[in-house]
Write an enzyme that holds these catalytic residues in place. Structure first.
Site, PDB file in Angstrom:
ATOM      1  CG  ASP A   9      -1.803   1.167   1.368  1.00 35.16           C
ATOM      2  OD1 ASP A   9      -2.408   1.560   0.347  1.00 35.16           O
ATOM      3  OD2 ASP A   9      -1.910   1.711   2.480  1.00 35.16           O
ATOM      4  CG  ASP A  11      -1.376   7.759   0.469  1.00 36.91           C
ATOM      5  OD1 ASP A  11      -0.276   8.055  -0.025  1.00 36.91           O
ATOM      6  OD2 ASP A  11      -2.456   8.089  -0.053  1.00 36.91           O
TER       7      ASP A  11
END
Length: 176
Positions: A9, A11
Site C-alpha cells: 500500500d 499512503d
C-alpha cells in the site's frame, strides 16, 4: 524457485498519510526507513508493486498529473536508494462509485495477477488498514499490517488476531 513478489500500500506504508489526503508533491513525505526498505526488498530479489486507493482524484482534491508527480518522486527516491518499484496500481474512485478496484475489493490485485501472470497465493501485501488485509485475504495473499499510517489506530479498534503486525515497512523488509 518461484518468483518473489511483494505488494505495498502507499499512503501510511511508504509515505506519511493524512486524513486530509496527500494532495501534492510537497505533502508526499516518505516514512522514515520506507525507501531503504524498498531498496532492501529489491536487493533480496523481490518484485515490488504498489497498490493504492486514491479517491482524492475522484473527489477532485488533486489531479492525475498531481498523482503522477507524487509517483515519480517515489520512483526517483527508490531508484536513488538502489530499489525498484515495478508498477503502481491505483483506484481513483470514491467509495460510493461501487467500483471493483477499490480496496477492500480485490480488483486491483486481480489486475496485477492478470497483467503480470502471477499467482498471488501467499504473496505478502503490506498495508496500514483493515481494507488492505481484507483485499489480500480475498485473493489468498498474506496480509501484513504495519503500525505506521492508520495502522496503530486500527490495531486499537479492530480484531487483528492472526494478522502479522510490524512496526514499519523496514521491519517487514528485514523479516522477509
Amino acid at each position: 524457485m518461484s518468483e518473489k513478489i511483494i505488494l505495498l500500500d502507499r499512503d501510511g506504508v511508504i509515505n506519511e498519510d493524512s486524513d486530509a489526503y496527500i494532495k501534492s508533491l510537497d505533502e508526499w513525505i516518505p516514512i522514515e526507513g520506507s525507501i531503504e526498505a524498498i531498496a532492501l526488498l529489491t536487493q533480496k530479489g523481490y518484485r515490488i508493486f504498489v497498490i493504492t486507493n486514491q479517491s482524492g482524484v475522484g473527489r477532485g482534491y488533486f489531479s492525475l498529473a498531481d498523482l503522477d508527480a507524487m509517483d515519480q518522486k517515489m520512483h526517483s527516491l527508490v531508484n536513488a536508494a538502489g530499489g525498484k518499484i515495478e508498477a503502481i496500481y491505483f483506484c481513483p474512485h470514491i467509495p460510493d462509485e461501487g467500483c471493483a478496484c477499490r480496496k477492500p475489493k480485490p480488483g486491483l490485485l486481480k489486475q496485477i495477477a492478470h497483467d503480470e501472470k502471477i499467482n498471488l497465493m501467499g504473496v505478502p501485501l503490506v498495508g496500514d488498514s483493515l481494507r488492505d488485509i481484507e483485499a489480500a485475504q480475498q485473493v489468498g495473499a498474506h496480509g501484513i499490517l504495519v503500525r505506521t499510517g492508520k495502522g496503530e489506530r486500527m490495531i486499537k479498534t479492530e480484531n487483528t488476531d492472526g494478522i502479522s503486525i510490524y512496526d514499519n515497512l523496514f521491519a517487514v523488509a528485514q523479516a522477509l
